[in-house]
Scaffold this active site. Structure first.
Site, PDB file in Angstrom:
ATOM      1  N   TYR A 169      46.589  19.948  28.407  1.00 52.31           N
ATOM      2  CA  TYR A 169      45.742  20.229  26.966  1.00 52.31           C
ATOM      3  C   TYR A 169      45.307  18.892  26.556  1.00 52.31           C
ATOM      4  O   TYR A 169      45.524  17.735  26.768  1.00 52.31           O
ATOM      5  CB  TYR A 169      46.842  20.435  25.683  1.00 52.31           C
ATOM      6  CG  TYR A 169      46.086  20.633  24.292  1.00 52.31           C
ATOM      7  CD1 TYR A 169      45.735  21.707  24.019  1.00 52.31           C
ATOM      8  CD2 TYR A 169      45.879  19.552  23.628  1.00 52.31           C
ATOM      9  CE1 TYR A 169      44.684  21.882  22.785  1.00 52.31           C
ATOM     10  CE2 TYR A 169      45.193  19.582  22.561  1.00 52.31           C
ATOM     11  CZ  TYR A 169      44.819  20.851  21.988  1.00 52.31           C
ATOM     12  OH  TYR A 169      44.170  20.891  20.774  1.00 52.31           O
ATOM     13  N   GLU A 202      37.766  21.159  22.203  1.00 53.61           N
ATOM     14  CA  GLU A 202      39.262  21.345  22.930  1.00 53.61           C
ATOM     15  C   GLU A 202      39.083  22.220  24.231  1.00 53.61           C
ATOM     16  O   GLU A 202      38.110  23.021  24.547  1.00 53.61           O
ATOM     17  CB  GLU A 202      39.942  22.201  21.977  1.00 53.61           C
ATOM     18  CG  GLU A 202      41.327  22.704  22.398  1.00 53.61           C
ATOM     19  CD  GLU A 202      41.970  23.583  21.476  1.00 53.61           C
ATOM     20  OE1 GLU A 202      42.931  23.262  20.787  1.00 53.61           O
ATOM     21  OE2 GLU A 202      41.495  24.928  21.396  1.00 53.61           O
TER      22      GLU A 202
END
Length: 218
Positions: free
Chosen positions: A101, A185
């Site tokens: 992530y 993101e």
């Protein structure tokens, strides 16, 4: 404003961030034709501007072009969290070694940019923060200085990857700044035998900046 994933995909490609082969389809027939040009296996993703579409059944695997068509038939026209699915993104399903992530977000209060990274991707980052806070690295970046090697080195070490991630972080930073974004993101950033690939992308734009940014009004 949350961009559609296919819009974020094009921006990521423009900034040199590697993505999987993926094409937008507006009908099941288009999805079939698209799939015939992409190597199997596949993921079929509903294009809606909501979070949590995966848990809501908006992302489904398929093994063949005909299965892609069937999945597109199931998704197009349905509602996910109140938004009607009008299009799907047909993409190649990559071989996953690890899911990571990484995100960059604007912190208005501290007037800085925050990089967030975790070796555990493909999950809800807020839930991960509650259950395993030590797995999440947060780094504040002064926008007057920008991304420096010591920032990317810390991210590399935390994720346990090579220097490919440095270019990704710099490109994400440029997207954030040049598009006046609140959030850029990648979840997950997938480590594959061929390297790091941004498999799911999200960009949230500051609404107040849209009328004044030529990149958003072109």
């Amino acid at each position: 404003m949350l961009l559609y994933e296919y819009e974020a995909l094009e921006i990521f490609k423009e900034y040199g961030i590697r993505t999987e082969p993926a094409v937008l389809a507006r009908t099941p027939e288009e999805a079939l034709k698209v799939a015939e040009k992409i190597p199997p296996p596949y993921m079929v993703k509903a294009q809606v501007r909501v979070s949590g579409r995966g848990k809501a059944g908006g992302i489904k695997p398929a093994e063949t072009p005909n299965e892609v068509k069937l999945v597109a038939e199931q998704l197009i026209g349905t509602e996910i969290k109140g938004e009607t699915v009008k299009e799907v993104l047909v993409s190649h399903r990559v071989q996953v070694e690890r899911e990571l992530y990484i995100s960059l977000l604007t912190d208005r209060y501290s007037r800085s940019i925050v990089a967030v990274a975790s070796p555990h991707g493909g999950v809800d980052i807020e839930e991960l923060a509650r259950k395993n806070p030590s797995s999440i690295l947060k780094i504040r970046i002064d926008p007057y200085i920008g991304v420096k090697p010591y920032h990317t080195l810390r991210i590399r070490k935390h994720l346990g990857v090579d220097n490919q991630v440095e270019r990704i972080v710099r490109s994400m930073y440029n997207i954030l700044v040049e598009y006046n974004a609140k959030l850029v993101e990648i979840n997950p950033l997938v480590l594959t035998p061929e390297g790091l690939i941004a498999v799911d992308r999200r960009i949230i734009i500051d609404d107040s900046a849209i009328p004044f940014n030529p990149k958003l009004t072109r």
